[in-house]
Design a protein around this motif. Structure first.
Motif, PDB file in Angstrom:
ATOM      1  N   GLU A 235       0.804  -1.221   0.000  1.00  0.00           N
ATOM      2  CA  GLU A 235       0.000   0.000   0.000  1.00  0.00           C
ATOM      3  C   GLU A 235       0.839   1.275   0.000  1.00  0.00           C
ATOM      4  O   GLU A 235       0.375   2.327  -0.448  1.00  0.00           O
ATOM      5  CB  GLU A 235      -0.943   0.009   1.204  1.00  0.00           C
ATOM      6  N   ASN A 236       2.082   1.188   0.470  1.00  0.00           N
ATOM      7  CA  ASN A 236       2.932   2.384   0.509  1.00  0.00           C
ATOM      8  C   ASN A 236       3.886   2.475  -0.688  1.00  0.00           C
ATOM      9  O   ASN A 236       4.752   3.344  -0.730  1.00  0.00           O
ATOM     10  CB  ASN A 236       3.736   2.421   1.817  1.00  0.00           C
ATOM     11  N   SER A 237       3.712   1.563  -1.659  1.00  0.00           N
ATOM     12  CA  SER A 237       4.532   1.613  -2.876  1.00  0.00           C
ATOM     13  C   SER A 237       3.894   2.570  -3.876  1.00  0.00           C
ATOM     14  O   SER A 237       2.662   2.673  -3.965  1.00  0.00           O
ATOM     15  CB  SER A 237       4.641   0.229  -3.511  1.00  0.00           C
ATOM     16  N   ARG A 238       4.742   3.262  -4.642  1.00  0.00           N
ATOM     17  CA  ARG A 238       4.243   4.195  -5.653  1.00  0.00           C
ATOM     18  C   ARG A 238       3.989   3.446  -6.967  1.00  0.00           C
ATOM     19  O   ARG A 238       4.640   2.446  -7.263  1.00  0.00           O
ATOM     20  CB  ARG A 238       5.255   5.310  -5.892  1.00  0.00           C
ATOM     21  N   PHE A 239       3.076   3.976  -7.740  1.00  0.00           N
ATOM     22  CA  PHE A 239       2.773   3.357  -9.029  1.00  0.00           C
ATOM     23  C   PHE A 239       3.973   3.432  -9.973  1.00  0.00           C
ATOM     24  O   PHE A 239       4.260   2.494 -10.699  1.00  0.00           O
ATOM     25  CB  PHE A 239       1.552   4.032  -9.670  1.00  0.00           C
TER      26      PHE A 239
ATOM     27  N   GLU B  63       3.172   9.229  -9.059  1.00  0.00           N
ATOM     28  CA  GLU B  63       4.003   9.399  -7.866  1.00  0.00           C
ATOM     29  C   GLU B  63       3.247   9.033  -6.592  1.00  0.00           C
ATOM     30  O   GLU B  63       3.846   8.918  -5.524  1.00  0.00           O
ATOM     31  CB  GLU B  63       4.488  10.857  -7.770  1.00  0.00           C
ATOM     32  N   HIS B  64       1.945   8.852  -6.716  1.00  0.00           N
ATOM     33  CA  HIS B  64       1.144   8.515  -5.541  1.00  0.00           C
ATOM     34  C   HIS B  64       1.280   7.032  -5.193  1.00  0.00           C
ATOM     35  O   HIS B  64       1.534   6.188  -6.060  1.00  0.00           O
ATOM     36  CB  HIS B  64      -0.324   8.841  -5.785  1.00  0.00           C
TER      37      HIS B  64
ATOM     38  N   VAL C  72      -4.378   6.351  -3.590  1.00  0.00           N
ATOM     39  CA  VAL C  72      -5.409   6.173  -4.617  1.00  0.00           C
ATOM     40  C   VAL C  72      -6.643   5.494  -4.019  1.00  0.00           C
ATOM     41  O   VAL C  72      -7.782   5.905  -4.266  1.00  0.00           O
ATOM     42  CB  VAL C  72      -4.855   5.344  -5.793  1.00  0.00           C
ATOM     43  N   LEU C  73      -6.429   4.460  -3.204  1.00  0.00           N
ATOM     44  CA  LEU C  73      -7.556   3.730  -2.624  1.00  0.00           C
ATOM     45  C   LEU C  73      -8.379   4.603  -1.683  1.00  0.00           C
ATOM     46  O   LEU C  73      -9.572   4.336  -1.473  1.00  0.00           O
ATOM     47  CB  LEU C  73      -7.058   2.483  -1.875  1.00  0.00           C
ATOM     48  N   GLN C  74      -7.755   5.628  -1.121  1.00  0.00           N
ATOM     49  CA  GLN C  74      -8.470   6.513  -0.188  1.00  0.00           C
ATOM     50  C   GLN C  74      -9.215   7.636  -0.902  1.00  0.00           C
ATOM     51  O   GLN C  74      -9.890   8.428  -0.250  1.00  0.00           O
ATOM     52  CB  GLN C  74      -7.483   7.092   0.821  1.00  0.00           C
ATOM     53  N   HIS C  75      -9.114   7.697  -2.222  1.00  0.00           N
ATOM     54  CA  HIS C  75      -9.843   8.705  -2.985  1.00  0.00           C
ATOM     55  C   HIS C  75     -11.346   8.531  -2.734  1.00  0.00           C
ATOM     56  O   HIS C  75     -11.851   7.409  -2.658  1.00  0.00           O
ATOM     57  CB  HIS C  75      -9.529   8.566  -4.473  1.00  0.00           C
ATOM     58  N   LYS C  76     -12.065   9.633  -2.613  1.00  0.00           N
ATOM     59  CA  LYS C  76     -13.479   9.582  -2.249  1.00  0.00           C
ATOM     60  C   LYS C  76     -14.339   8.843  -3.275  1.00  0.00           C
ATOM     61  O   LYS C  76     -15.435   8.368  -2.956  1.00  0.00           O
ATOM     62  CB  LYS C  76     -14.026  10.993  -2.037  1.00  0.00           C
ATOM     63  N   ARG C  77     -13.862   8.733  -4.532  1.00  0.00           N
ATOM     64  CA  ARG C  77     -14.648   8.054  -5.559  1.00  0.00           C
ATOM     65  C   ARG C  77     -14.018   6.733  -6.010  1.00  0.00           C
ATOM     66  O   ARG C  77     -14.409   6.170  -7.032  1.00  0.00           O
ATOM     67  CB  ARG C  77     -14.844   8.959  -6.787  1.00  0.00           C
ATOM     68  N   TYR C  78     -13.060   6.230  -5.222  1.00  0.00           N
ATOM     69  CA  TYR C  78     -12.468   4.941  -5.587  1.00  0.00           C
ATOM     70  C   TYR C  78     -13.149   3.841  -4.779  1.00  0.00           C
ATOM     71  O   TYR C  78     -13.240   3.915  -3.554  1.00  0.00           O
ATOM     72  CB  TYR C  78     -10.958   4.886  -5.335  1.00  0.00           C
TER      73      TYR C  78
END
Length: 380
Positions: free
Chosen positions: A290-294, A337-338, A343-349
């Motif tokens: 979860e803490n790895s960047r894309f 870079e995220h 990304v998973l915490q995005h309000k629309r994900y």
């Protein structure tokens, strides 16, 4: 006259001598002989009176309507025994069943027929049918040891070891030295203890797995990650409460069987699916921390050009990442870079079926423009 005599003595061209009535044909005599009741090696299962009148006659003589039901039942029992000796268990079952249909009124004879039919069912692998017959036989004759032994054997095959022990003990009260029951009682007791041990182990494992699931679900909830569950009515449902979350069926559809897990440091790793719509290709990352960047994953994934990228467009720094909000038909660009967690915490994900999904396009490609046509795109 001489010529006529020569023709009758077998000179070429002479007519064949007439066959006597009912003679066997020289080419099919073996099959014809087999059709004669006296020379039959096996009686057919069903007799057609029109085509096999001799057999029908013999059958009517054998099973004369004037015979008593008890006599007929014994005949069918003997017939079934013959089939049983030949290991023709299907016909043995049929014969014993015919004997039972005579309703002879002799409880002991019916008990024998039921026990014998149970044995035929048993050897055919029909253990429940065999057990039912053994139960009925025991009701008719409670001291019928063969029925009790057969019932115990059925319970053994069905892994009902407690019941097998009970049947053995019932039989040993009738004959305490019956070797089969003594040996089966000991074996059933041993297997029962193994079965109980395995059940305890399974229960402990189930409890442990449930505890791990609860910890995992709590970690997901704590991060405000939204899961999309797919109920049986096919209506998607977003769950935001721990009590409502479940990991049953919540795993990747990949052949790897990968699913989200929590490591010893309390960090989540997810299976992530990368889609390349332009080329109808995919990549699957089994454990994306979860803490790895894309961008870090892209650098590894595209260290070499994929064989399907003939135009050499899919380079780590020439890629655009998006996720799709299917409900609103909107696209959201992802910053390479995220981290995955961001990304998973995005309000629309919404994580669907336990596997985060990301769409990958070459920058400023004509395909992506066409793909985004008619959709609202939220760019960085």
């Amino acid at each position: 006259m001489a010529e006529a005599g020569a023709e009758q003595d077998g000179v070429s061209g002479a007519p064949a001598p007439p066959r006597y009535r009912g003679a066997l044909h020289p080419d099919t005599w073996e099959q014809e002989l087999e059709a004669i009741p006296m020379f039959m090696k096996r009686c057919p299962a069903e007799i057609d009176a029109a085509r096999q009148p001799e057999l029908a006659c013999l059958q009517s003589l054998l099973f004369d309507e004037e015979r008593s039901p008890a006599e007929l039942a014994r005949m069918y029992k003997n017939e079934g025994n013959e089939y049983f000796k030949e290991k023709d268990y299907g016909r043995a079952v049929a014969a014993y069943s015919e004997g039972l249909r005579r309703r002879c009124g002799d409880a002991e004879l019916d008990a024998v027929l039921l026990t014998n039919r149970a044995a035929a069912h048993f050897h055919s692998g029909n253990y429940r049918s065999a057990l039912n017959d053994a139960i009925q036989a025991k009701k008719l004759k409670p001291t019928h040891l063969k029925a009790i032994i057969r019932g115990a054997l059925c319970h053994m095959e069905l892994k009902n070891f407690v019941e097998a022990i009970a049947w053995c003990e019932e039989g040993l009260q009738i004959d305490s030295e019956e070797k089969k029951l003594v040996e089966m009682r000991a074996k059933a007791d041993k297997l029962k203890r193994v079965q109980e041990r395995d059940a305890r182990k399974a229960k402990v494992m189930e409890s442990k797995e449930q505890c791990q699931k609860e910890v995992l679900l709590a970690a997901i909830k704590e991060r405000n990650i939204k899961l999309v569950l797919e109920p049986s009515d096919e209506e998607e449902e977003v769950s935001d409460g721990l009590a409502e979350l479940s990991l049953d069926g919540f795993h990747s559809g990949s052949a790897t069987g990968a699913k989200v897990h929590l490591d010893a440091d309390g960090n989540l790793s997810w299976p992530v699916l990368f889609l390349y719509p332009e080329h109808e290709q995919t990549d699957f990352t089994v454990a994306f921390h979860e803490n790895s960047r894309f961008i870090d994953h892209l650098m590894v994934m595209f260290a070499e050009l994929p064989p399907w990228d003939l135009e050499k467009k899919y380079l780590p720094n020439n890629l655009e990442l998006y996720f799709e909000d299917e409900e609103r038909e909107e696209m959201y660009e992802v910053n390479p870079e995220h981290t995955l967690l961001q990304v998973l915490q995005h309000k629309r994900y919404f994580v669907k079926a336990g596997t985060p999904t990301v769409l990958v396009f070459a920058k400023r490609s004509p395909f992506s423009k066409k793909y985004f046509s008619g959709k609202k795109v939220h760019r960085l």
